[in-house]
Enzyme design. Structure first.
Site, PDB file in Angstrom:
ATOM      1  N   HIS A 121      30.442  44.946  33.122  1.00 12.80           N
ATOM      2  CA  HIS A 121      30.264  44.387  34.463  1.00 12.80           C
ATOM      3  C   HIS A 121      30.112  45.558  35.426  1.00 12.80           C
ATOM      4  O   HIS A 121      30.674  46.632  35.222  1.00 12.80           O
ATOM      5  CB  HIS A 121      31.503  43.557  34.815  1.00 12.80           C
ATOM      6  CG  HIS A 121      31.395  42.758  36.068  1.00 12.80           C
ATOM      7  ND1 HIS A 121      31.523  43.325  37.315  1.00 12.80           N
ATOM      8  CD2 HIS A 121      31.189  41.434  36.283  1.00 12.80           C
ATOM      9  CE1 HIS A 121      31.406  42.383  38.239  1.00 12.80           C
ATOM     10  NE2 HIS A 121      31.192  41.233  37.635  1.00 12.80           N
ATOM     11  N   ASP A 198      38.901  46.922  31.404  1.00 21.38           N
ATOM     12  CA  ASP A 198      38.592  45.819  32.319  1.00 21.38           C
ATOM     13  C   ASP A 198      39.037  44.539  31.618  1.00 21.38           C
ATOM     14  O   ASP A 198      38.424  44.103  30.652  1.00 21.38           O
ATOM     15  CB  ASP A 198      37.089  45.808  32.605  1.00 21.38           C
ATOM     16  CG  ASP A 198      36.622  44.571  33.368  1.00 21.38           C
ATOM     17  OD1 ASP A 198      37.445  43.675  33.652  1.00 21.38           O
ATOM     18  OD2 ASP A 198      35.407  44.488  33.669  1.00 21.38           O
ATOM     19  N   GLN A 201      38.006  39.211  31.906  1.00 22.00           N
ATOM     20  CA  GLN A 201      37.653  38.076  31.059  1.00 22.00           C
ATOM     21  C   GLN A 201      38.610  37.899  29.879  1.00 22.00           C
ATOM     22  O   GLN A 201      38.459  36.955  29.100  1.00 22.00           O
ATOM     23  CB  GLN A 201      36.218  38.244  30.529  1.00 22.00           C
ATOM     24  CG  GLN A 201      35.148  38.292  31.601  1.00 22.00           C
ATOM     25  CD  GLN A 201      35.018  36.984  32.366  1.00 22.00           C
ATOM     26  OE1 GLN A 201      35.367  35.915  31.865  1.00 22.00           O
ATOM     27  NE2 GLN A 201      34.514  37.053  33.589  1.00 22.00           N
ATOM     28  N   LYS A 224      40.439  34.076  38.001  1.00 16.13           N
ATOM     29  CA  LYS A 224      39.795  33.637  36.765  1.00 16.13           C
ATOM     30  C   LYS A 224      40.776  32.963  35.807  1.00 16.13           C
ATOM     31  O   LYS A 224      40.376  32.446  34.766  1.00 16.13           O
ATOM     32  CB  LYS A 224      39.112  34.813  36.067  1.00 16.13           C
ATOM     33  CG  LYS A 224      37.968  35.438  36.866  1.00 16.13           C
ATOM     34  CD  LYS A 224      37.334  36.595  36.116  1.00 16.13           C
ATOM     35  CE  LYS A 224      36.362  37.387  36.981  1.00 16.13           C
ATOM     36  NZ  LYS A 224      35.162  36.623  37.338  1.00 16.13           N
ATOM     37  N   CYS A 361      26.038  40.354  37.229  1.00 20.07           N
ATOM     38  CA  CYS A 361      26.555  41.695  37.546  1.00 20.07           C
ATOM     39  C   CYS A 361      26.538  42.599  36.320  1.00 20.07           C
ATOM     40  O   CYS A 361      27.443  43.411  36.102  1.00 20.07           O
ATOM     41  CB  CYS A 361      27.963  41.617  38.125  1.00 20.07           C
ATOM     42  SG  CYS A 361      28.044  40.828  39.734  1.00 20.07           S
TER      43      CYS A 361
END
Length: 407
Positions: A121, A198, A201, A224, A361
């Protein structure tokens, strides 16, 4: 509790969009919020809204207890060693930028290497691009497999003794692929570098254990995973956070201020300048309580069944191309013939079905996939097979509407 029962806890899902029952399949962008989170936010603003840490009055104490109690919930949720290693941020993007500006900018220089991937991303791509420009470091990329996945062998060949930092998403927001961050972290540490993950997700869908992963930094967002927008957390190992300089300066993060110099508070507060996101943190704590009441393993199992069913049903549609590996997290990214993904999303929206369309993105990944954009359906704990059936029905209708591009 099954998905249909869970769905009843999300007020926003009980509505029609364009004359159809809402089918919300844009969870990788942001999830919906259960009544428990909404009520926790309302209770804070109705009953004990106050600033934290500073006051000795009753409301201030309640707010501080709620805020720091949420930090402890985050600590347990990701299994950090101590609450001091958890910094509240606006979200994943802010957390990654804190690492870039507070750590990488000060400890990476010319001749050093920063390693990342084309799958990332932009939030886990542009900060390292900018740090490489500022410091003279070399930016390198782990080669991808044809399906966009990352292998440990490719990482091993890319990471060298000059590699000071590796930044990698745990789960791809486009492909749904689950990357081998634990194994890569081991390689990075063998060469003396740090591992930045990261987790945007991953945190909503997988059981996360930062000590088991042995990552040095881990960033994720609340919105999220059934929490409010504008709140997230950055985990960092204590010895690294103590070396870092703050990125923001002002009230609350200081220990002592003189005319020409200042000193900072201890962890984690030296990174939380000004009035923090108090309501958001309390809401994130409520979201953690909620997803843990369902069970992260149960969420994972449900999404696995749903995404397998979706891929099976969608694959029967002529012209359908699904990107990424078979084994994946709960999303399906696809194109359909020559129909532009924005057109797919527009037709689906007319049927009350919300999906995402665009480059997500991830423009370097789109270039790797040789497309300008894709459509994405992403699932969460409240989605059902009926939602998938509605999606497939909508895609068939889209195909019929744009029938000429399939001839």
């Amino acid at each position: 509790m099954n998905a249909k029962e869970i769905r009843e806890l999300f007020p926003i899902l009980n509505q029609e969009v364009n004359g159809h029952p809402l089918v919300y399949l844009d969870n990788a962008a942001t999830s919906q919020k259960p009544i428990q989170v909404i009520e926790a936010l309302e209770r804070y603003y109705r009953e004990y809204n106050s600033n934290v840490h500073r006051g000795v009055h009753t409301l201030g104490t309640l707010a501080t207890d709620g805020y720091e109690g949420a930090r402890e919930k985050v600590r347990k949720f990701i299994n950090a060693k101590e609450a001091a290693e958890v910094i509240f941020t606006r979200g994943t993007t802010t957390g990654l930028n804190f690492v870039a500006q507070g750590y990488a900018r000060n400890f990476i220089g010319e001749g050093d290497e920063i390693v990342t991937t084309e799958v990332e991303h932009h939030s886990n791509f542009i900060p390292w691009q900018q740090i490489a420009k500022l410091t003279g470091a070399t930016l390198k990329f782990i080669p991808l497999q044809p399906d966009g996945t990352i292998t440990v062998e490719a990482a091993e060949q890319t990471i060298t003794p000059n590699t000071k930092l590796v930044a990698m998403g745990y789960v791809s927001n486009v492909l749904g692929s689950i990357n081998p961050v634990k194994e890569v972290a081991s390689i990075v540490h063998r060469h003396g570098g740090v591992m930045v993950v990261d987790g945007a997700q991953a945190a909503p869908h997988l059981k996360v254990d930062v000590q088991d992963l042995d990552c040095d930094f881990f960033a994720f967002s609340g919105h999220k995973m059934a929490g409010p927008t504008g709140i997230g957390a950055l985990y960092g190992k204590r010895h690294l956070l103590e070396k870092m300089e703050p990125v923001e300066f002002g009230g609350e993060m200081i220990d002592f201020v003189d005319l020409y110099d200042s000193t900072w508070k201890e962890l984690p507060w030296k990174f939380e300048a000004g009035t923090p996101i108090i309501g958001g943190a309390i809401g994130l704590g409520a979201a953690i309580d909620f997803v843990e009441s369902i069970g992260m393993d149960a969420i994972r199992d449900h999404e696995q069944k749903l995404v397998s069913y979706a891929m099976e049903q969608m694959s029967t549609i002529e012209g359908m191309k699904i990107y990424g590996p078979r084994e994946r997290s709960g999303l399906v990214t696809f194109t359909m013939g020559d129909v532009h993904p924005h057109d797919i999303a527009t037709v689906l929206d007319a049927e009350g079905i919300a999906v995402r369309a665009g480059h997500h993105c991830c423009q370097p990944l789109m270039k790797f996939l040789k497309v300008s954009a894709t459509a994405r359906a992403s699932f969460y704990l409240y989605n059902t097979e009926e939602d998938v059936d509605a999606l497939v029905k909508g895609l068939i209708k889209t195909k019929e509407y744009f029938g000429n591009v399939f001839s």
